[in-house]
Scaffold this motif. Structure first.
Motif, PDB file in Angstrom:
ATOM      1  N   PHE A   1     -13.568  23.543   9.732  1.00  0.00           N
ATOM      2  CA  PHE A   1     -13.067  24.770   9.837  1.00  0.00           C
ATOM      3  C   PHE A   1     -12.561  25.365   8.602  1.00  0.00           C
ATOM      4  CE2 PHE A   1     -13.278  23.013  14.102  1.00  0.00           C
ATOM      5  CZ  PHE A   1     -13.798  23.925  15.020  1.00  0.00           C
ATOM      6  N   SER A   2     -12.444  26.746   8.696  1.00  0.00           N
ATOM      7  CA  SER A   2     -11.699  27.692   7.596  1.00  0.00           C
ATOM      8  C   SER A   2     -11.010  28.583   8.429  1.00  0.00           C
ATOM      9  CB  SER A   2     -12.450  28.346   6.580  1.00  0.00           C
ATOM     10  OG  SER A   2     -13.208  28.981   7.137  1.00  0.00           O
ATOM     11  N   ILE A   3      -9.581  28.855   7.806  1.00  0.00           N
ATOM     12  CA  ILE A   3      -8.632  29.643   8.712  1.00  0.00           C
ATOM     13  C   ILE A   3      -8.209  30.535   7.616  1.00  0.00           C
ATOM     14  CG2 ILE A   3      -6.477  29.719   9.889  1.00  0.00           C
ATOM     15  CD1 ILE A   3      -6.977  26.802  10.712  1.00  0.00           C
ATOM     16  N   ASP A   4      -8.326  31.748   7.940  1.00  0.00           N
ATOM     17  CA  ASP A   4      -7.797  33.202   7.248  1.00  0.00           C
ATOM     18  C   ASP A   4      -6.512  33.612   7.884  1.00  0.00           C
ATOM     19  OD1 ASP A   4      -7.648  34.754   5.128  1.00  0.00           O
ATOM     20  OD2 ASP A   4      -9.350  36.203   5.910  1.00  0.00           O
ATOM     21  N   THR A   5      -5.396  33.674   7.088  1.00  0.00           N
ATOM     22  CA  THR A   5      -4.230  34.290   7.442  1.00  0.00           C
ATOM     23  C   THR A   5      -3.834  35.499   6.938  1.00  0.00           C
ATOM     24  OG1 THR A   5      -2.917  33.138   6.120  1.00  0.00           O
ATOM     25  CG2 THR A   5      -3.367  31.806   8.222  1.00  0.00           C
ATOM     26  N   VAL A   6      -3.062  36.508   7.472  1.00  0.00           N
ATOM     27  CA  VAL A   6      -2.497  37.495   6.968  1.00  0.00           C
ATOM     28  C   VAL A   6      -1.192  37.379   6.922  1.00  0.00           C
ATOM     29  CG1 VAL A   6      -2.562  40.033   7.142  1.00  0.00           C
ATOM     30  CG2 VAL A   6      -4.459  38.837   7.927  1.00  0.00           C
ATOM     31  N   LYS A   7      -0.747  37.474   5.658  1.00  0.00           N
ATOM     32  CA  LYS A   7       0.844  37.715   5.518  1.00  0.00           C
ATOM     33  C   LYS A   7       1.589  38.256   6.177  1.00  0.00           C
ATOM     34  CE  LYS A   7       4.192  37.766   1.717  1.00  0.00           C
ATOM     35  NZ  LYS A   7       4.480  37.819   0.409  1.00  0.00           N
ATOM     36  N   GLY A   8       2.524  37.865   6.930  1.00  0.00           N
ATOM     37  CA  GLY A   8       3.650  38.598   7.690  1.00  0.00           C
ATOM     38  C   GLY A   8       3.031  38.787   9.211  1.00  0.00           C
TER      39      GLY A   8
END
Length: 742
Positions: free
Chosen positions: A218-225
């Motif tokens: 799996f790859s996880i893409d987060t958004v700051k804040g």
């Protein structure tokens, strides 16, 4: 008996007082300067949504064990010893006891890291954990782990990167509702891992032999804040270990299936049709890991089979696997002899059984057994009888087929089922000083499990019992069956010839911590219907008969539920509820004795001896146990037991039991025994007590000591509420049994 009972109780009270003393013993003399005894551990969280109980298994260092979650007896025992280990008594106390657990800051620091990792896996990506110390007297310290979970992350979107074209096409055909991934779900690592397992199982069952979950990531893409994440599942191509080159995953089909004898035999002693029936692997079909495991299970349940070894061989330059099934078998015939001792109400005796078993009667793994048993017991305390001994002889034959023997079943259904069909016939001959009894039984039954193995089912399609009383002594007949001052219809009914023809169904579930059983049976309906249709005549008791013998007619149902809650590694709480209901009707006014309920004993309300409680507020003849009259048609059992590991193989238990039995009809011989909705709750008996268990893994020896708390047989407060006015000679009961009570 009273003297022995008082000794047991006094000893138990002494042990309880010793437990309190040992708990208070200080272990400070074994605590080096600068060190502290780890007294207790607690987890505190800033957020209510975090279940701290789920985090407790990850604590690396815990305090000394407690009996019943309260008393630190093992530590107290150790504390009784001196420092001089050359003395035998000091070495013995330290060996029996438990070393003081000294607080280790390195273990605490590592626990903080472990707890943080667990929280990260639960979706609290920014979680932090630290600990604080609360110092007490006598060099004790309490460790408090403080959870700072932060905001929980959730899945905003899900995408897939399937790099194998054929697998991509195959995955699109499956039921999407089975996926563990959902938009909006917390980012839980266990759920992601469960999705990897699910896809791997699906592919293993569709020909992909060499696929394992490491091909999925799996790859996880987060958004700051933000606490929302974009999740992408990657299914990678197959990588050849020799060259490291990527290629499409290979999908395999089953080719030829061969059977070979393993061990000393040159030929498998089973019919070809039996081998094929138990082989779920099919030629020409895709490889299926689930069918492979089922094949192992199917052969493993055959008593003639010792073990099975299944191997696959790939044909060169193809995607075909040839299957070779090697089978090793047990000896077909065996004879066993088993002696045993008996003790019935203090009357000693001996018994022995001889069993012959054939594990492959018709070359289809059928098990045929013949068991001969003989027993002898010297009976004491009987007066007015010529013979003072008890003799019993029995013959039991059993034939078990490892399949459903039902006409018109499809071959596919028979291959998928794991049923057992059983035919049994037995004859039992009992010669007592009071009477002679003969019992002939025959039954046809089915048993099977579901695919998980947790649920079991049984159907008694036909169960016949013929009870014949060829002789009753004149003394017994005059004193109990014909005496005008002692006429007892329940007693008399159970010493008459009787025919029972029943049909039954049962199911059970057990997953270790939770279990329930349900059984329903009915008797006499078919015979009653035939008698009505034919206009058969009734006997003097207004009963239909079969071969001039009255048959029993009743319906009966039983339900049992048990739940075990693990408090910590050494303590658990077990709850049990049992309900039984039986109703005689039509051809019967009284249930057969073997079908009636009794209360009290090692597996019921343990403040009473077996068959010593009820029905209702009935208390027996002259206050003594009346085993015939102390039976009923309705039974309720409620049990609560706190179980605790003590030391070595010894466990302890504190229990509270409640329950009773009742009759559904009013019988003159059982005054106060009938069930009434406005009265029954006042007749619930209650007891409490302690128990010791010796757990030897393969069996458990159990000693329970119960005291009556509420006794419905008495009206006065002093006797009714026995817990406030205990009388050991009246209220104490001791039980010895094998296995747990529930």
């Amino acid at each position: 008996m009273i003297k022995q009972t008082s000794y047991i109780v006094s000893y138990f009270i002494f042990m309880a007082l010793m437990a309190v003393v040992l708990t208070g013993c200080s272990a400070s003399k074994f605590i080096p300067d600068g060190s502290y005894l780890l007294d207790d551990v607690e987890i505190r969280s800033e957020v209510k949504g975090v279940e701290t109980s789920q985090l407790e298994p990850y604590i690396r260092q815990k305090g000394n064990s407690k009996w019943f979650s309260v008393f630190k007896i093992p530590l107290g025992t150790y504390a009784l010893s001196g420092r001089d280990t050359t003395k035998w008594i000091n070495r013995k106390l330290q060996a029996i006891g438990e070393n003081p657990v000294l607080f280790d800051s390195l273990q605490a620091t590592q626990t903080c890291k472990d707890l943080a990792d667990v929280l990260h896996g639960m979706g609290y990506v920014r979680a932090q954990v630290d600990y604080g110390l609360e110092y007490g007297k006598k060099k004790k310290v309490r460790v408090v782990y403080k959870i700072h979970p932060g905001e929980r992350f959730h899945v905003k979107s899900i995408s897939y990167d399937i790099q194998d074209v054929r697998i991509d096409s195959l995955l699109q055909t499956q039921d999407c509702s089975r996926s563990k991934l959902r938009v909006g779900m917390p980012l839980v690592v266990n759920e992601l891992d469960a999705e990897r397992d699910r896809i791997t199982d699906f592919l293993n069952n569709n020909g992909y032999v060499n696929f394992h979950k490491d091909f999925i990531s799996f790859s996880i893409d987060t958004v700051k804040g933000s606490s929302d994440v974009d999740l992408e599942l990657h299914l990678h191509k197959f990588i050849t270990s020799a060259t490291g080159e990527e290629s499409e995953h290979k999908q395999y089909y089953i080719g030829a299936i061969r059977y070979d004898a393993s061990g000393e035999l040159d030929e498998i002693p089973l019919r070809r049709s039996v081998l094929e029936e138990n082989t779920l692997i099919q030629s020409g079909k895709l490889f299926n890991a689930e069918e492979l495991q089922k094949t192992y299970n199917r052969f493993g349940r055959l008593q003639i089979v010792k073990y099975t070894n299944i191997k696959f061989q790939e044909r060169p330059d193809s995607n075909v696997l040839d299957c070779n099934i090697g089978i090793s078998t047990n000896k077909i015939n065996s004879i066993s002899f088993q002696p045993e001792g008996t003790n019935t109400a203090g009357d000693l005796g001996a018994a022995a059984s001889l069993t012959y078993e054939n594990r492959n009667l018709f070359r289809g793994a059928e098990t045929f057994s013949v068991k001969l048993r003989g027993a002898f017991e010297a009976i004491t305390g009987l007066e007015g009888y010529q013979n003072q001994n008890y003799e019993e002889y029995s013959l039991e034959t059993r034939l078990v087929f490892p399949r459903f023997l039902v006409p018109f079943l499809s071959k596919k259904f028979r291959r998928q089922s794991t049923a057992v069909s059983e035919l049994s016939v037995s004859y039992n001959m009992q010669n007592r000083p009071e009477f002679h009894r003969r019992v002939f039984s025959a039954a046809w039954r089915y048993r099977w499990n579901d695919l998980s193995g947790k649920r079991r089912y049984n159907v008694d399609l036909l169960d016949l019992n013929y009870i014949y009383m060829p002789w009753i002594s004149e003394t017994f007949r005059k004193d109990y069956l014909e005496d005008v001052s002692n006429v007892n219809s329940i007693l008399r009914y159970n010493y008459e010839d009787l025919f029972i023809m029943k049909l039954g169904f049962g199911m059970s579930f057990n997953n270790g911590d939770e279990a329930f059983k349900l059984n329903v049976e009915t008797s006499g309906n078919l015979l009653s219907g035939i008698s009505h249709a034919l206009g058969s005549k009734r006997n003097g008791e207004n009963q239909y008969t079969l071969f001039n013998i009255a048959f029993a007619q009743y319906v009966k149902g039983d339900f049992d539920y048990t739940k075990v809650v693990n408090i910590d590694r050494n303590n658990s709480l077990a709850f049990h509820f049992g309900l039984g209901l039986a109703y005689p009707y039509g051809n019967s006014k009284v249930l057969p004795f073997e079908k009636r309920y009794f209360s009290g004993g090692a597996n019921s309300v343990r403040g009473w001896s077996v068959r010593g409680l009820g029905p209702g507020r009935f208390k027996g003849t002259n206050g003594a146990i009346d085993f015939i009259n102390q039976t009923g048609d309705l039974k309720i059992d409620l049990n609560l037991e706190l179980r605790s590991f003590l030391f070595w193989k010894i466990y302890g238990a504190l229990f509270v039991d409640a329950g009773n039995i009742w009759t559904l009809r009013a019988y003159e011989e059982q005054p106060g025994g009938q069930f009434r909705f406005d009265e029954f709750y006042k007749q619930i008996a209650v007891s409490y007590g302690l128990g010791i268990r010796f757990n030897f893994d393969f069996f458990i020896l159990r000693f329970d000591m119960g005291m009556k708390a509420i006794n419905p047989a008495y009206e006065t407060k002093n006797e009714h509420f026995a817990i406030f006015n205990p009388d050991f000679s009246r209220d104490f009961a001791f039980h010895f049994a094998v296995g747990l009570p529930f």
